[in-house]
Design a protein around this motif. Structure first.
Motif, PDB file in Angstrom:
ATOM      1  N   GLN A  39       0.857  -1.179   0.000  1.00  0.00           N
ATOM      2  CA  GLN A  39       0.000   0.000   0.000  1.00  0.00           C
ATOM      3  C   GLN A  39       0.895   1.231   0.000  1.00  0.00           C
ATOM      4  N   VAL A  40       0.526   2.194  -0.836  1.00  0.00           N
ATOM      5  CA  VAL A  40       1.305   3.423  -0.950  1.00  0.00           C
ATOM      6  C   VAL A  40       0.347   4.611  -0.910  1.00  0.00           C
ATOM      7  N   TRP A  41       0.852   5.749  -0.476  1.00  0.00           N
ATOM      8  CA  TRP A  41       0.057   6.978  -0.427  1.00  0.00           C
ATOM      9  C   TRP A  41       0.491   7.867  -1.567  1.00  0.00           C
ATOM     10  N   GLY A  42      -0.500   8.522  -2.202  1.00  0.00           N
ATOM     11  CA  GLY A  42      -0.171   9.383  -3.322  1.00  0.00           C
ATOM     12  C   GLY A  42      -1.215  10.447  -3.567  1.00  0.00           C
ATOM     13  N   ALA A  43      -0.899  11.301  -4.519  1.00  0.00           N
ATOM     14  CA  ALA A  43      -1.802  12.358  -4.970  1.00  0.00           C
ATOM     15  C   ALA A  43      -2.176  12.043  -6.413  1.00  0.00           C
ATOM     16  N   ILE A  44      -3.434  12.285  -6.762  1.00  0.00           N
ATOM     17  CA  ILE A  44      -3.903  12.007  -8.115  1.00  0.00           C
ATOM     18  C   ILE A  44      -4.441  13.289  -8.733  1.00  0.00           C
ATOM     19  N   GLU A  45      -4.145  13.469 -10.010  1.00  0.00           N
ATOM     20  CA  GLU A  45      -4.580  14.650 -10.740  1.00  0.00           C
ATOM     21  C   GLU A  45      -5.019  14.215 -12.131  1.00  0.00           C
ATOM     22  N   MET A  46      -6.234  14.595 -12.537  1.00  0.00           N
ATOM     23  CA  MET A  46      -6.719  14.236 -13.867  1.00  0.00           C
ATOM     24  C   MET A  46      -6.026  15.107 -14.908  1.00  0.00           C
ATOM     25  N   LEU A  47      -5.575  14.476 -15.996  1.00  0.00           N
ATOM     26  CA  LEU A  47      -4.896  15.205 -17.062  1.00  0.00           C
ATOM     27  C   LEU A  47      -5.803  15.419 -18.266  1.00  0.00           C
ATOM     28  N   SER A  48      -6.442  14.347 -18.742  1.00  0.00           N
ATOM     29  CA  SER A  48      -7.272  14.489 -19.926  1.00  0.00           C
ATOM     30  C   SER A  48      -8.305  13.381 -19.997  1.00  0.00           C
ATOM     31  N   GLY A  49      -9.297  13.640 -20.797  1.00  0.00           N
ATOM     32  CA  GLY A  49     -10.326  12.650 -21.077  1.00  0.00           C
ATOM     33  C   GLY A  49     -10.605  12.666 -22.564  1.00  0.00           C
ATOM     34  N   ALA A  50     -10.828  11.514 -23.137  1.00  0.00           N
ATOM     35  CA  ALA A  50     -11.092  11.419 -24.567  1.00  0.00           C
ATOM     36  C   ALA A  50     -12.045  10.260 -24.822  1.00  0.00           C
ATOM     37  N   GLU A  51     -12.722  10.345 -25.928  1.00  0.00           N
ATOM     38  CA  GLU A  51     -13.593   9.246 -26.327  1.00  0.00           C
ATOM     39  C   GLU A  51     -13.063   8.699 -27.639  1.00  0.00           C
ATOM     40  N   ARG A  52     -12.974   7.397 -27.723  1.00  0.00           N
ATOM     41  CA  ARG A  52     -12.477   6.748 -28.933  1.00  0.00           C
ATOM     42  C   ARG A  52     -13.387   5.583 -29.263  1.00  0.00           C
ATOM     43  N   VAL A  53     -13.272   5.082 -30.472  1.00  0.00           N
ATOM     44  CA  VAL A  53     -14.072   3.942 -30.899  1.00  0.00           C
ATOM     45  C   VAL A  53     -13.159   2.735 -30.978  1.00  0.00           C
ATOM     46  N   ARG A  54     -13.530   1.687 -30.261  1.00  0.00           N
ATOM     47  CA  ARG A  54     -12.760   0.444 -30.270  1.00  0.00           C
ATOM     48  C   ARG A  54     -13.730  -0.696 -30.510  1.00  0.00           C
ATOM     49  N   ALA A  55     -13.446  -1.491 -31.519  1.00  0.00           N
ATOM     50  CA  ALA A  55     -14.292  -2.628 -31.893  1.00  0.00           C
ATOM     51  C   ALA A  55     -15.721  -2.168 -32.174  1.00  0.00           C
ATOM     52  N   GLY A  56     -15.844  -0.987 -32.775  1.00  0.00           N
ATOM     53  CA  GLY A  56     -17.150  -0.485 -33.158  1.00  0.00           C
ATOM     54  C   GLY A  56     -17.973   0.100 -32.022  1.00  0.00           C
ATOM     55  N   ARG A  57     -17.394   0.215 -30.827  1.00  0.00           N
ATOM     56  CA  ARG A  57     -18.126   0.753 -29.676  1.00  0.00           C
ATOM     57  C   ARG A  57     -17.377   1.942 -29.108  1.00  0.00           C
ATOM     58  N   PRO A  58     -18.120   2.981 -28.685  1.00  0.00           N
ATOM     59  CA  PRO A  58     -17.430   4.125 -28.069  1.00  0.00           C
ATOM     60  C   PRO A  58     -16.851   3.741 -26.717  1.00  0.00           C
ATOM     61  N   GLU A  59     -15.678   4.282 -26.423  1.00  0.00           N
ATOM     62  CA  GLU A  59     -14.985   3.984 -25.171  1.00  0.00           C
ATOM     63  C   GLU A  59     -14.341   5.258 -24.657  1.00  0.00           C
ATOM     64  N   GLN A  60     -14.424   5.490 -23.359  1.00  0.00           N
ATOM     65  CA  GLN A  60     -13.807   6.662 -22.762  1.00  0.00           C
ATOM     66  C   GLN A  60     -12.413   6.314 -22.255  1.00  0.00           C
ATOM     67  N   ALA A  61     -11.506   7.249 -22.397  1.00  0.00           N
ATOM     68  CA  ALA A  61     -10.147   7.079 -21.884  1.00  0.00           C
ATOM     69  C   ALA A  61      -9.824   8.280 -20.996  1.00  0.00           C
ATOM     70  N   LEU A  62      -9.533   8.019 -19.732  1.00  0.00           N
ATOM     71  CA  LEU A  62      -9.170   9.068 -18.784  1.00  0.00           C
ATOM     72  C   LEU A  62      -7.727   8.863 -18.356  1.00  0.00           C
ATOM     73  N   THR A  63      -6.921   9.899 -18.466  1.00  0.00           N
ATOM     74  CA  THR A  63      -5.536   9.791 -18.035  1.00  0.00           C
ATOM     75  C   THR A  63      -5.330  10.667 -16.804  1.00  0.00           C
ATOM     76  N   HIS A  64      -4.490  10.182 -15.920  1.00  0.00           N
ATOM     77  CA  HIS A  64      -4.209  10.870 -14.659  1.00  0.00           C
ATOM     78  C   HIS A  64      -2.709  10.872 -14.400  1.00  0.00           C
ATOM     79  N   ARG A  65      -2.288  11.771 -13.514  1.00  0.00           N
ATOM     80  CA  ARG A  65      -0.920  11.769 -12.996  1.00  0.00           C
ATOM     81  C   ARG A  65      -1.014  11.401 -11.519  1.00  0.00           C
ATOM     82  N   VAL A  66      -0.292  10.362 -11.129  1.00  0.00           N
ATOM     83  CA  VAL A  66      -0.254   9.933  -9.731  1.00  0.00           C
ATOM     84  C   VAL A  66       1.168  10.150  -9.231  1.00  0.00           C
ATOM     85  N   THR A  67       1.293  10.907  -8.140  1.00  0.00           N
ATOM     86  CA  THR A  67       2.609  11.176  -7.556  1.00  0.00           C
ATOM     87  C   THR A  67       2.720  10.407  -6.247  1.00  0.00           C
ATOM     88  N   LEU A  68       3.729   9.546  -6.175  1.00  0.00           N
ATOM     89  CA  LEU A  68       3.989   8.701  -5.011  1.00  0.00           C
ATOM     90  C   LEU A  68       5.366   9.025  -4.456  1.00  0.00           C
TER      91      LEU A  68
END
Length: 111
Positions: A39-68
């Motif tokens: 177990q570790v303690w950290g800070a999380i910060e959202m960087l970006s969100g995007a929607e893409r199509v994979r296998a014919g279905r929409p999918e959301q992608a959220l990227t974050h920065r985690v500092t440990l």
């Protein structure tokens, strides 16, 4: 990777570092599962969100920065979990080489 320092008090989120376990599948490949690690303690910060199509279905992608706090041996094969949320580690780096912080760029995995 230029980042601003994150104070120790801002690292209030508890994460579990999950370690990959690979075993042969009998056909020349591997089956990957994960075992809970430290177990570790950290800070999380959202960087970006995007929607893409994979296998014919929409999918959301959220990227974050985690500092440990710096930890040796963290790789892109590992995952971080926080409660029911899972994050695939894409990059883990020591931004300034001081071995003080470990900055992980992660992508949130949807169930």
């Amino acid at each position: 990777m230029k980042t601003k320092p994150v104070p120790i008090g801002a690292r209030s989120r508890r994460f579990v570092l999950e370690l990959p376990l690979e075993r042969p599948d009998g056909f020349g490949g591997v089956i990957r599962s994960y075992a809970p690690g430290p177990q570790v303690w950290g800070a999380i910060e959202m960087l970006s969100g995007a929607e893409r199509v994979r296998a014919g279905r929409p999918e959301q992608a959220l990227t974050h920065r985690v500092t440990l706090r710096y930890r040796e041996g963290v790789t892109g094969a590992m995952r971080l979990t926080a409660g029911l949320r899972r994050f695939a580690i894409r990059i883990a780096a020591d931004p300034d080489g001081s071995r003080r912080d470990l900055v992980c760029l992660v992508e949130e995995m949807k169930p």
